[in-house]
Design an enzyme around this catalytic site. Structure first.
Site, mmCIF file in Angstrom:
data_model
loop_
_atom_site.group_PDB
_atom_site.id
_atom_site.type_symbol
_atom_site.label_atom_id
_atom_site.label_comp_id
_atom_site.label_asym_id
_atom_site.label_seq_id
_atom_site.Cartn_x
_atom_site.Cartn_y
_atom_site.Cartn_z
ATOM 1 N N GLU A 69 0.751 -1.268 -0.012
ATOM 2 C CA GLU A 69 0.052 0.073 -0.056
ATOM 3 C C GLU A 69 0.830 1.281 -0.062
ATOM 4 O OE1 GLU A 69 -3.630 -1.712 2.793
ATOM 5 O OE2 GLU A 69 -2.857 0.306 3.176
ATOM 6 N N ASP A 103 -5.853 9.683 9.967
ATOM 7 C CA ASP A 103 -4.425 9.000 10.200
ATOM 8 C C ASP A 103 -4.187 9.595 11.616
ATOM 9 O OD1 ASP A 103 -3.513 7.281 8.320
ATOM 10 O OD2 ASP A 103 -3.830 9.056 6.832
#
Lengths: 404, 274
Positions: free
Chosen positions: B50, B61
């Site tokens: 990824e 995040d």
């Protein structure tokens, strides 16, 4: 429902105002947003909810707020009659309480036990901390570290009201960063937590819901002006950061084509100064951030810019999606006001009317000053005086060299 | 058409182990070092990569990946730069699947059609776009599928059985189960709940189910990987990059720090079902 061509019909069932709006959130939040929408739809038509909100608006917040004829500003400008919608007289000192009362009742209905909010100038943070105190819910306010510095009086108010103020140091430490951090908290505490968004932006249903709670402003202006002058005003002006006081002021007039509508964006150091302003519609382009598609300040690669404004409440790189729609359809004229123009309007209002406006509202007044001069003496222009300026006294004093 | 992603999941299934999916931020700490890290991942044991597209406002995040993104942006990374990294990688590696992960605005800003054409040309296999739920499938998901790129959806502890079919409808490649309600790098609250959730999702789909968010060690990889078809590790790799820097600059230890950690995690996935 208004007519088929009404501008008041939005958003559609997906939360879109034309191409703007939507639900651009992480999957973790999606079920909650759908749940919120269902609860809001039910509350909106529940007489008990309406009665409770109305009672709080009158007896707790002090509604209706007066519509005041600003005689000396009118004489000074020599054009249209100038009126102030006195939202700064509401409890907590701004229009923000209108939305907070509505949403806290929803949070209660949904059984949420904790409230979070973002704040820029601290006006929404104070209003949120206030309703959380009243309804006995713990509350965490995310505020950019830069804003904590420049709006200390509001930070103290929030803390006294029992809220935890969490300074956010990421990015430039302003409203956008506070909103990111609030979203991170929400995604983590999704089961217990209600996110009380303060502006008419974010994922559907927030833009619609916040607008509905704020549209009392325009509805009252319409009634009060009718009583005072027996007609509609010729123009309505408001400042636009995320745009909750503006959409609240405009919504009742969207289908009244004789009423010109003006939104003052934060022009900062000037619209030509790169990253020196926060005028997302004048100086940005459509993009996706914080749950909605709207005009955003961004670089050529789609990275969001910080923007700048002397006013912490307008210092946001986006704007509510309905404003983007009203900008594209040209129903509302949005224009940038620089820091200096806002400071001038701030002083004028203070000296001529004895009203110290919030720096945010001073942007609206600065735009009104330009527009009113072009209008006839038989015409009328209304400013949403969205907040009081006590919180800004120190920072304006610094700018004007009144503090050593 | 058998995609690189499907082929790789079939291969690891034949080995009776979960796939090790590794996340790194494209351009972190600088473009050249990041390219070297990317090239080193397959040999160290990464089955699938990824590649993070840096974004100024990564709402989902945690701090580690936020900082990784800031380093990449400071190093001059752009979405075009990310695609160029994939293109470069593909010159030497035709088989390791690459999934781009990020937020919608940089893609929207480039233009969906333009982006998809460039992604196909570069050899991108899949997309994970955090802020595009199924309600916004018309934006990118459906065009991506039409272009032959997998659109991998996140499912979360809040995605109940009623909603799962909606989420899975246009998902392809694999299903990414987010192990907890939280941001990347936070702690997994209940491991039992994770394996229950994986079983629940498998009741709704034949696609492989990979688990991510909060997997930090080889022991975690072995533990979570017992039930999952893949485990995704990101934050600790981005932290390994951060810890190897001196005055914010890459050192001769940077690539090795990531490679060693991946090798360690790979040992974990190999013993997951042993």
């Amino acid at each position: 429902m208004d007519g088929i061509n009404s501008l008041r019909n939005g958003p559609d069932e997906f939360g879109n105002f034309g191409q703007f709006g939507g639900r651009f959130v992480a999957e973790t939040l999606m079920p909650l947003i759908l749940d919120l929408e269902a609860h809001y739809r039910a509350a909106k038509i529940d007489p008990e909810f309406k009665a409770e909100l109305s009672d709080l608006s009158i007896n707790y917040a002090g509604r209706p707020s007066p519509l005041y004829f600003a005689k000396r500003v009118t004489e000074h400008l020599g054009g249209a009659k100038v009126w102030f919608k006195r939202e700064e007289l509401n409890h907590t000192g701004s229009h923000k309480i209108n939305n907070c009362l509505g949403q806290i009742l929803l949070a209660k209905r949904m059984g949420k036990t904790r409230v979070i909010a973002e704040t820029g100038a601290g006006q929404h943070g104070v209003a949120t901390a206030t309703v959380c105190a009243k309804f006995d819910l713990p509350c965490v306010i995310f505020m950019g570290a830069t804003d904590v510095e420049r709006q200390m009086p509001n930070v103290l108010r929030m803390r006294m009201l029992g809220a935890e103020v969490r300074p956010v140091t990421a990015g430039a430490g302003t409203l956008k960063d506070a909103m990111n951090e609030a979203l991170r908290d929400w995604v983590t505490n999704v089961d217990t937590t209600y996110y009380l968004i303060g502006t008419a932006a974010g994922p559907h249903p927030y833009p619609e819901m916040v607008r509905d709670f704020q549209s009392v402003i325009g509805t009252e202006i319409k009634d009060q002006f009718q009583k005072a002058e027996g007609k509609l005003p010729d123009a309505v002006v408001a400042c636009v950061g995320g745009g909750s006081n503006a959409i609240g002021s405009f919504h009742a007039f969207l289908d009244d084509s004789s009423v010109a509508l003006f939104g003052a964006e934060a022009g900062g150091h000037g619209i030509d100064v790169e990253n020196g302003h926060a005028a997302s519609m004048t100086g940005g382009r459509p993009g996706v951030l914080h749950g909605n598609r709207t005009y955003l300040l961004q670089d050529k690669d789609g990275q969001i810019l910080e923007g700048h404004s002397i006013s912490a409440g307008l210092d946001y790189p986006g704007v509510g999606p309905e404003h983007s729609f009203l900008h594209d359809t040209k129903r509302v004229t949005y224009a940038p006001i620089t820091d200096d123009e806002a400071l001038e309007a701030f002083q004028l209002c203070t000296k001529l009317e004895g009203i110290i406006p919030a720096l945010e509202s001073a942007h609206g007044l600065a735009l009104l000053m330009k527009v009113a001069k072009t209008m006839g003496k038989d015409q009328s222009i209304v400013l949403c005086l969205s907040g009081r300026g006590d919180k800004d006294v120190e920072s304006v004093g610094k700018y004007l060299g009144l503090l050593k | 058409m058998s995609t690189r992603i499907a082929t790789r999941f079939a291969a690891v299934k034949a080995e009776n182990r979960p796939a090790l999916v590794t996340y790194v931020m494209a351009g972190d700490p600088d473009l050249a070092t990041s390219q070297a890290i990317l090239a080193a991942l397959p040999q160290a044991g990464s089955d699938m990569i990824e590649l993070g597209i840096p974004f100024s406002d990564p709402m989902a995040d945690g701090v580690a990946i936020q900082l990784g993104g800031q380093r990449a942006l400071a190093a001059g990374q752009t979405l075009r730069g990310v695609l160029a990294m994939v293109e470069d990688f593909r010159r030497k590696d035709e088989i390791t699947p690459i999934v781009l992960m990020g937020y919608y605005n940089p893609i929207y800003s480039m233009g969906v059609d333009k982006f998809l054409a460039a992604a196909v040309a570069a050899g991108v296999d899949g997309l994970i776009v955090v802020d595009l739920p199924p309600e916004e499938d018309d934006e990118l998901c459906l065009p991506a599928l039409a272009a032959g790129i997998n659109f991998i959806r996140l499912t979360t502890p809040t995605t109940d059985d009623k909603r799962l079919p909606t989420v899975l409808k246009n998902t392809s490649g694999f299903v990414y189960y987010v192990s907890m309600t939280g941001v990347t790098g936070a702690a997994i609250k209940s491991r039992g709940a994770v394996s229950d959730a994986v079983e629940r999702i498998k009741g709704h789909t034949d696609l492989p189910v990979a688990v991510g968010f909060g997997i930090k060690t080889a022991a975690d990889a072995a533990d979570i990987g017992r039930h999952a078809d893949g485990i995704v590790v990101g934050t600790v790799l981005v932290e390994a990059v951060a810890n190897s820097l001196v005055d914010g600059k890459a050192t001769d230890k940077t690539v090795g720090a990531v490679r060693d950690l991946v090798a360690d995690l790979f040992a974990g996935v190999k013993r997951a079902r042993g």
